[in-house]
Design a protein around this motif. Structure first.
Motif, PDB file in Angstrom:
ATOM      1  N   ASP A  92     -36.760 -31.739   8.092  1.00  0.00           N
ATOM      2  CA  ASP A  92     -35.336 -31.849   8.443  1.00  0.00           C
ATOM      3  C   ASP A  92     -34.665 -33.009   7.723  1.00  0.00           C
ATOM      4  O   ASP A  92     -33.524 -32.897   7.276  1.00  0.00           O
ATOM      5  N   GLY A  93     -35.369 -34.143   7.617  1.00  0.00           N
ATOM      6  CA  GLY A  93     -34.823 -35.292   6.902  1.00  0.00           C
ATOM      7  C   GLY A  93     -34.595 -34.986   5.434  1.00  0.00           C
ATOM      8  O   GLY A  93     -33.555 -35.337   4.859  1.00  0.00           O
ATOM      9  N   THR A  94     -35.547 -34.309   4.824  1.00  0.00           N
ATOM     10  CA  THR A  94     -35.430 -33.923   3.419  1.00  0.00           C
ATOM     11  C   THR A  94     -34.247 -32.983   3.222  1.00  0.00           C
ATOM     12  O   THR A  94     -33.449 -33.151   2.297  1.00  0.00           O
ATOM     13  N   THR A  95     -34.117 -32.006   4.106  1.00  0.00           N
ATOM     14  CA  THR A  95     -33.001 -31.063   4.024  1.00  0.00           C
ATOM     15  C   THR A  95     -31.667 -31.779   4.148  1.00  0.00           C
ATOM     16  O   THR A  95     -30.721 -31.507   3.396  1.00  0.00           O
ATOM     17  N   GLY A  96     -31.571 -32.728   5.082  1.00  0.00           N
ATOM     18  CA  GLY A  96     -30.334 -33.485   5.252  1.00  0.00           C
ATOM     19  C   GLY A  96     -29.954 -34.263   3.998  1.00  0.00           C
ATOM     20  O   GLY A  96     -28.784 -34.268   3.584  1.00  0.00           O
TER      21      GLY A  96
END
Length: 174
Positions: A92-96
């Motif tokens: 999720d952090g990478t996607t953000g």
């Protein structure tokens, strides 16, 4: 070697863990690097610590917080890069981060962009962004791994210790 205030965030890119291992040197049988520094990876992150990484490009945008970090590697010091800490973000952090990079066209605007690393309301460091990292992020091809550089080993250790200290009072308060 003189370390400058403006550093460039380095990308391990699609090399992932191999890129991190290469940046830290080879690992010995006891989990130590040839310089005697531990290569232990911490996955129990103190998500309550006041940490944030922000992108500065005309305006400030939140990139990620402690809760977006999947793992943190050990502090390492090299002559070429100075004090460093490898970090890998959650999915999720990478996607953000990649969505933000795409929105601001980071592949085109990286020359004017900086990433600020804030801990307990204090800026630890501010980085420029390498063209290859900006391109991977904006294209959604970045794997969430990178290496943070710091002005001093003390800053790197403070960052590392605060984010991996699961017994800190701020963690127990939740």
């Amino acid at each position: 070697m003189t370390l400058t205030r403006r550093r460039v965030v380095l990308c391990c890119g699609t090399a992932g863990v191999a890129g991190i291992a290469g940046c830290l040197g080879s690992v010995g049988e006891n989990g130590d690097s040839p310089t005697g520094e531990s290569t232990t990876e911490f996955t129990d992150i103190n998500t309550t610590v006041d940490f944030r990484a922000t992108l500065h490009l005309g305006t400030e945008r939140l990139l990620f917080t402690a809760s977006d970090i999947a793992s943190i590697g050990a502090v390492s010091v090299s002559e070429r890069m100075g004090p460093t800490v490898p970090v890998e973000l959650t999915s999720d952090g990478t996607t953000g981060v990649t969505e933000t990079a795409e929105t601001v066209r980071l592949d085109e605007t990286y020359g004017n962009a900086e990433i600020a690393i804030m801990l307990d309301g204090e800026e630890l460091n501010r980085f420029g962004i390498a063209p290859s990292l900006a391109s991977e992020m904006a294209a959604g091809e970045w794997d969430g791994s990178f290496i943070l550089t710091f002005e001093s080993r003390t800053q790197a250790e403070t960052f590392h210790d605060r984010l991996t200290d699961t017994d800190s009072p701020s963690r127990e308060a939740t």
